[in-house]
Design a protein around this motif. Structure first.
Motif, PDB file in Angstrom:
ATOM      1  N   ASN A  41       0.824  -1.219   0.000  1.00 63.38           N
ATOM      2  CA  ASN A  41       0.000   0.000   0.000  1.00 63.38           C
ATOM      3  C   ASN A  41       0.856   1.266   0.000  1.00 63.38           C
ATOM      4  OD1 ASN A  41      -2.204  -1.721   0.112  1.00 63.38           O
ATOM      5  ND2 ASN A  41      -2.442  -1.523   2.325  1.00 63.38           N
ATOM      6  N   LYS A  42       1.910   1.231  -0.799  1.00 63.96           N
ATOM      7  CA  LYS A  42       2.859   2.340  -0.965  1.00 63.96           C
ATOM      8  C   LYS A  42       3.760   2.574   0.252  1.00 63.96           C
ATOM      9  CE  LYS A  42       0.397   5.069  -4.449  1.00 63.96           C
ATOM     10  NZ  LYS A  42       0.009   6.430  -4.859  1.00 63.96           N
ATOM     11  N   VAL A  43       3.696   1.685   1.235  1.00 64.80           N
ATOM     12  CA  VAL A  43       4.516   1.833   2.438  1.00 64.80           C
ATOM     13  C   VAL A  43       5.678   0.832   2.398  1.00 64.80           C
ATOM     14  CG1 VAL A  43       4.585   1.626   4.957  1.00 64.80           C
ATOM     15  CG2 VAL A  43       2.573   2.613   3.841  1.00 64.80           C
ATOM     16  N   GLY A  84       3.926   4.297 -10.465  1.00 67.38           N
ATOM     17  CA  GLY A  84       2.530   4.023 -10.152  1.00 67.38           C
ATOM     18  C   GLY A  84       2.310   2.660  -9.528  1.00 67.38           C
ATOM     19  N   ILE A  85       3.225   2.272  -8.624  1.00 64.06           N
ATOM     20  CA  ILE A  85       3.184   0.941  -7.997  1.00 64.06           C
ATOM     21  C   ILE A  85       2.790   1.060  -6.528  1.00 64.06           C
ATOM     22  CG2 ILE A  85       4.578  -1.067  -7.358  1.00 64.06           C
ATOM     23  CD1 ILE A  85       4.050  -0.896 -10.345  1.00 64.06           C
ATOM     24  N   GLU A  86       1.927   0.154  -6.069  1.00 64.12           N
ATOM     25  CA  GLU A  86       1.521   0.153  -4.656  1.00 64.12           C
ATOM     26  C   GLU A  86       2.078  -1.043  -3.891  1.00 64.12           C
ATOM     27  OE1 GLU A  86      -2.605   0.664  -3.951  1.00 64.12           O
ATOM     28  OE2 GLU A  86      -2.754   2.503  -5.129  1.00 64.12           O
ATOM     29  N   ASN A  87       2.280  -2.178  -4.581  1.00 68.74           N
ATOM     30  CA  ASN A  87       2.706  -3.406  -3.906  1.00 68.74           C
ATOM     31  C   ASN A  87       3.757  -4.138  -4.744  1.00 68.74           C
ATOM     32  OD1 ASN A  87       0.540  -3.620  -1.614  1.00 68.74           O
ATOM     33  ND2 ASN A  87      -0.629  -3.244  -3.480  1.00 68.74           N
ATOM     34  N   ALA A 106      17.984   2.405  -6.532  1.00 67.46           N
ATOM     35  CA  ALA A 106      16.690   1.974  -5.980  1.00 67.46           C
ATOM     36  C   ALA A 106      15.828   1.580  -7.170  1.00 67.46           C
ATOM     37  CB  ALA A 106      16.033   3.102  -5.192  1.00 67.46           C
ATOM     38  N   TYR A 107      15.348   0.325  -7.164  1.00 64.35           N
ATOM     39  CA  TYR A 107      14.561  -0.144  -8.303  1.00 64.35           C
ATOM     40  C   TYR A 107      13.644  -1.297  -7.896  1.00 64.35           C
ATOM     41  CZ  TYR A 107      18.554  -3.427  -8.530  1.00 64.35           C
ATOM     42  OH  TYR A 107      19.544  -4.347  -8.225  1.00 64.35           O
ATOM     43  N   PHE A 108      12.570  -1.458  -8.667  1.00 65.71           N
ATOM     44  CA  PHE A 108      11.658  -2.576  -8.435  1.00 65.71           C
ATOM     45  C   PHE A 108      12.234  -3.843  -9.057  1.00 65.71           C
ATOM     46  CE2 PHE A 108       8.351   0.844  -8.103  1.00 65.71           C
ATOM     47  CZ  PHE A 108       7.939   0.541  -6.810  1.00 65.71           C
ATOM     48  N   ILE A 109      11.988  -4.965  -8.406  1.00 64.61           N
ATOM     49  CA  ILE A 109      12.443  -6.257  -8.923  1.00 64.61           C
ATOM     50  C   ILE A 109      11.268  -7.224  -9.016  1.00 64.61           C
ATOM     51  CG2 ILE A 109      14.820  -6.078  -8.100  1.00 64.61           C
ATOM     52  CD1 ILE A 109      13.986  -7.792  -5.669  1.00 64.61           C
ATOM     53  N   LYS A 110      11.431  -8.259  -9.813  1.00 66.26           N
ATOM     54  CA  LYS A 110      10.414  -9.302  -9.889  1.00 66.26           C
ATOM     55  C   LYS A 110      10.213  -9.865  -8.491  1.00 66.26           C
ATOM     56  CE  LYS A 110      11.243 -10.757 -14.655  1.00 66.26           C
ATOM     57  NZ  LYS A 110      11.739 -11.852 -15.536  1.00 66.26           N
ATOM     58  N   SER A 111       8.959  -9.954  -8.070  1.00 68.63           N
ATOM     59  CA  SER A 111       8.657 -10.369  -6.698  1.00 68.63           C
ATOM     60  C   SER A 111       7.622 -11.489  -6.708  1.00 68.63           C
ATOM     61  CB  SER A 111       8.131  -9.174  -5.892  1.00 68.63           C
ATOM     62  OG  SER A 111       9.000  -8.061  -6.023  1.00 68.63           O
ATOM     63  N   PHE A 112       7.861 -12.475  -5.880  1.00 66.54           N
ATOM     64  CA  PHE A 112       6.913 -13.574  -5.766  1.00 66.54           C
ATOM     65  C   PHE A 112       6.413 -13.645  -4.335  1.00 66.54           C
ATOM     66  CE2 PHE A 112       5.909 -17.963  -4.582  1.00 66.54           C
ATOM     67  CZ  PHE A 112       4.944 -18.263  -5.530  1.00 66.54           C
ATOM     68  N   TYR A 113       5.097 -13.578  -4.187  1.00 65.82           N
ATOM     69  CA  TYR A 113       4.484 -13.709  -2.865  1.00 65.82           C
ATOM     70  C   TYR A 113       3.715 -15.023  -2.849  1.00 65.82           C
ATOM     71  CZ  TYR A 113       5.563  -8.759  -3.123  1.00 65.82           C
ATOM     72  OH  TYR A 113       6.220  -7.569  -3.301  1.00 65.82           O
TER      73      TYR A 113
END
Length: 277
Positions: A41-43, A84-87, A106-113
């Motif tokens: 949630n952007k946190v 525009g990413i929240e999670n 600082a960058y987004f990476i492929k994420s698996f939950y």
């Protein structure tokens, strides 16, 4: 190193760059100091703890991260807003590049939950004989990650439990490990593992629940005697283990694991709410 930034853009020392520009990744030649922070949630979850650990990792290898915490927090917020990413998981990386000096990415990476079924049924794990040279420092070692990934795929497993030369299991390849026997939880001593942020809060949860924590490594020969086990990590929270190689564990029905998971999730939600007020 291989480029791993996803989405539209990433940040270099606070400067926005398009993800299509991979040159800076290709110029990274030595193992960098890094952290992975989960954004919900952007946190950025437990960000203060992650930054403390990143600086501690740097100190262990006699390195100094120049970028200030407040600037890193701004980087993450800008990364979230620009893309525009929240999670998703954010990777923070610091190293020296010839001709550029110190860089902070600082960058987004492929994420698996893990899906809900993993928590209901537990995960399959394998034993993997390996000993980290610097267990307390989070330094990226590409060859190790690739070797583990091959073994996980070959065995259709989610995680590898690392076994040292004496047959003891201090940690997972990307997680902290907890083993339940009776009303006690066993986990590795502080000096033997990377001190996970989730691990820190699990220990707090156990204290609140009056669950006795024994900081002691479990031997691979003792796995059959356990009542349950779980792994913890940034993307998985508290994830029960149903098997280690051919050893079956009834972790999903273990009362202690359920209680720890419930209270940890509550603590996580409370942190997110405190940052969104």
């Amino acid at each position: 190193m291989k480029p791993e930034a996803i989405k539209d853009c990433f940040l270099v020392n606070g400067r926005v760059e398009l993800t299509a520009n991979v040159e800076i990744f290709e110029r990274i030649k030595k193992p960098p100091i890094y952290e992975v922070v989960r954004v919900i949630n952007k946190v950025p979850l437990f960000l203060e703890d992650h930054l403390d650990r990143m600086r501690e990792s740097a100190k262990i290898v006699d390195y100094h991260i120049e970028r200030k915490d407040k600037d890193i927090e701004k980087d993450i917020k800008e990364l979230i807003n620009k893309n525009g990413i929240e999670n998703l998981n954010v990777k923070l990386l610091c190293t020296d590049i010839e001709g550029m000096g110190q860089i902070f990415l600082a960058y987004f990476i492929k994420s698996f939950y893990p899906p809900e079924e993993y928590y209901k049924e537990g995960i399959h794990t394998i034993l993997f004989h390996y000993e980290r040279e610097n267990p307390n420092a989070k330094i990226q070692m590409a060859s190790f990650r690739e070797e583990v990934a091959r073994e996980l795929e070959k065995n259709n497993a989610f995680e590898a439990l690392l076994v040292n030369k004496d047959g003891y299991i201090p940690e997972g390849s990307r997680s902290n490990m907890f083993f339940v026997k009776g009303d006690r939880i066993y986990t590795a001593p502080k000096g033997d593992v990377l001190l996970g942020i989730t691990r820190k809060y699990i220990l707090q949860v156990c204290e609140k629940l009056n669950i006795k924590i024994i900081e002691e490594n479990i031997h691979m020969e003792d796995l059959k005697k356990l009542d349950g086990a779980f792994m913890s990590g940034t993307s998985v929270n508290v994830l029960p283990i149903s098997s280690v190689d051919d050893i079956k564990l009834d972790s999903v029905n273990n009362r202690i694991i359920k209680e720890v998971n419930n209270l940890y999730v509550n603590k996580m939600k409370a942190y997110i709410e405190s940052k969104t007020l």
